[in-house]
Enzyme design. Structure first.
Site, mmCIF file in Angstrom:
data_model
loop_
_atom_site.group_PDB
_atom_site.id
_atom_site.type_symbol
_atom_site.label_atom_id
_atom_site.label_comp_id
_atom_site.label_asym_id
_atom_site.label_seq_id
_atom_site.Cartn_x
_atom_site.Cartn_y
_atom_site.Cartn_z
ATOM 1 N N ALA A 65 -29.714 12.180 -34.628
ATOM 2 C CA ALA A 65 -30.644 13.278 -34.403
ATOM 3 C C ALA A 65 -32.022 12.827 -34.866
ATOM 4 C CB ALA A 65 -30.182 14.509 -35.164
ATOM 5 N N GLY A 109 -25.769 11.538 -35.258
ATOM 6 C CA GLY A 109 -25.520 12.323 -34.051
ATOM 7 C C GLY A 109 -25.210 11.457 -32.842
ATOM 8 N N GLU A 112 -21.604 10.844 -33.135
ATOM 9 C CA GLU A 112 -20.921 12.120 -32.855
ATOM 10 C C GLU A 112 -20.932 12.426 -31.353
ATOM 11 O OE1 GLU A 112 -23.403 14.130 -35.783
ATOM 12 O OE2 GLU A 112 -21.581 14.774 -36.818
ATOM 13 N N GLU A 132 -25.811 9.874 -42.456
ATOM 14 C CA GLU A 132 -26.538 11.075 -42.895
ATOM 15 C C GLU A 132 -26.647 11.186 -44.407
ATOM 16 O OE1 GLU A 132 -24.148 11.001 -40.579
ATOM 17 O OE2 GLU A 132 -24.665 12.275 -38.875
#
Ligand code: HXC
Length: 258
Positions: A65, A109, A112, A132
């Site tokens: 992200a 992300g 993911e 993260e």
């Protein structure tokens, strides 16, 4: 909708979505995720498409992200779902198979997103991780849930707690990726695999996807029951008749996708 953060193309019955923020290593900002969700739902509804490929650049599938975007968000910004997470579950609504063709970084992300796809094909330079923790946050789009299902608890826990990356070989050994291919061949191999899937009967392929995914959502007895019912349902399709008749007649089947 015209797209600025992704590129879309179709190759016969295969749709290819290329994440396209190369300078930011395809960092996933809200605009990109909006576009990705829109493109996925359009291709899912398009009868001419049988399989979708999501890919990035040679250097990054997606490095996570967008950290710059997230840095200033408040709890309420993210909790209300207006930012960061608002589109992350769209991929789960897609009923056609989705292949992640991963080269370079698939972090946070990005990892993911790859794990939400149905198959991960990795280039030999692929690197996966959930870093993260290094940013003072944690996976927020399934990393702590899908990674342990893919690679078992010890490795998932280590990756999430330390933020270390694993290379393509380790990811394949651990079961996260289905196959590794040389970087130069990744796109062609993803297209070939997608074309194979898209050449089969679409309703059958959708039933298989639904049934395999049920293995992660149900007890064994419930999953086997669903599988049996879907197996029965295949006999209501034209393509089951065609597939079996073609075998009996020693010819190639001509699936009509219904
Ligand atoms: C915003 C990013 C970015 C990211 C890279 N960039 N990752 N921008 N968000 N996640 C930008 C850099 O700022 C830089 O921009 C450019 O991309 C190139 O990156 P470099 O760091 O210069 O490249 P390199 O030295 O090769 O290092 C690559 C890297 C590193 C190891 C992948 O960029 C990195 O650690 N990125 C962050 C990875 C990460 O922590 N991901 C998890 C995010 S949190 P400029 O303008 O300087 O050239 C997350 C939560 C998910 O994903 C929640 C889902 C709901």
């Amino acid at each position: 909708m015209s797209y600025e953060n992704i590129l879309v193309e179709t190759v016969e019955r295969v749709a290819v979505i290329t994440l396209h923020r190369p300078k930011a290593l395809n960092a996933l900002n809200d605009a990109l995720m909006d576009e990705l969700g829109d493109a996925l739902l359009r291709f899912d509804a398009d009868e001419a498409i049988g399989c979708i490929v999501i890919t990035g650049t040679d250097k990054a599938f997606a490095a996570g992200a967008d950290i710059g975007m997230m840095a200033g968000y408040s709890y309420m910004d993210v909790y209300k779902g207006d930012y960061v997470t608002r589109n992350w579950e769209t991929l789960r609504r897609v009923r056609k198979p989705v292949i992640a063709a991963v080269a370079g970084y698939a972090l946070g992300g990005g990892c993911e997103l790859a794990m939400m796809c149905d198959i991960i094909l990795a280039a030999d330079n692929a690197r996966f991780g959930q870093p993260e923790v290094k940013l003072g946050t944690m996976p927020g789009a399934g990393g702590t849930q899908r990674l342990p299902r893919a690679v078992a608890k010890a490795k998932a826990m280590e990756l999430c707690l330390t933020g270390r990356m694993m290379d393509a070989d380790e990811a394949e050994r651990a079961g996260l990726v289905s196959r590794i291919v040389p970087l130069a061949e990744l796109r062609d191999e993803a297209l070939r695999t997608a074309a194979t899937v898209a050449g089969y009967s679409l309703p059958i392929v959708m039933m298989i996807k639904e049934s395999v995914n049920a293995a992660y959502e149900s007890t064994l007895a419930e999953g086997v029951h669903l599988e049996r019912r879907l197996f029965h349902a295949t006999f209501a399709t034209e393509d089951q008749k065609e597939g079996m008749q073609a075998f009996v007649e020693k010819r190639a089947p001509a699936f009509r996708h219904r």
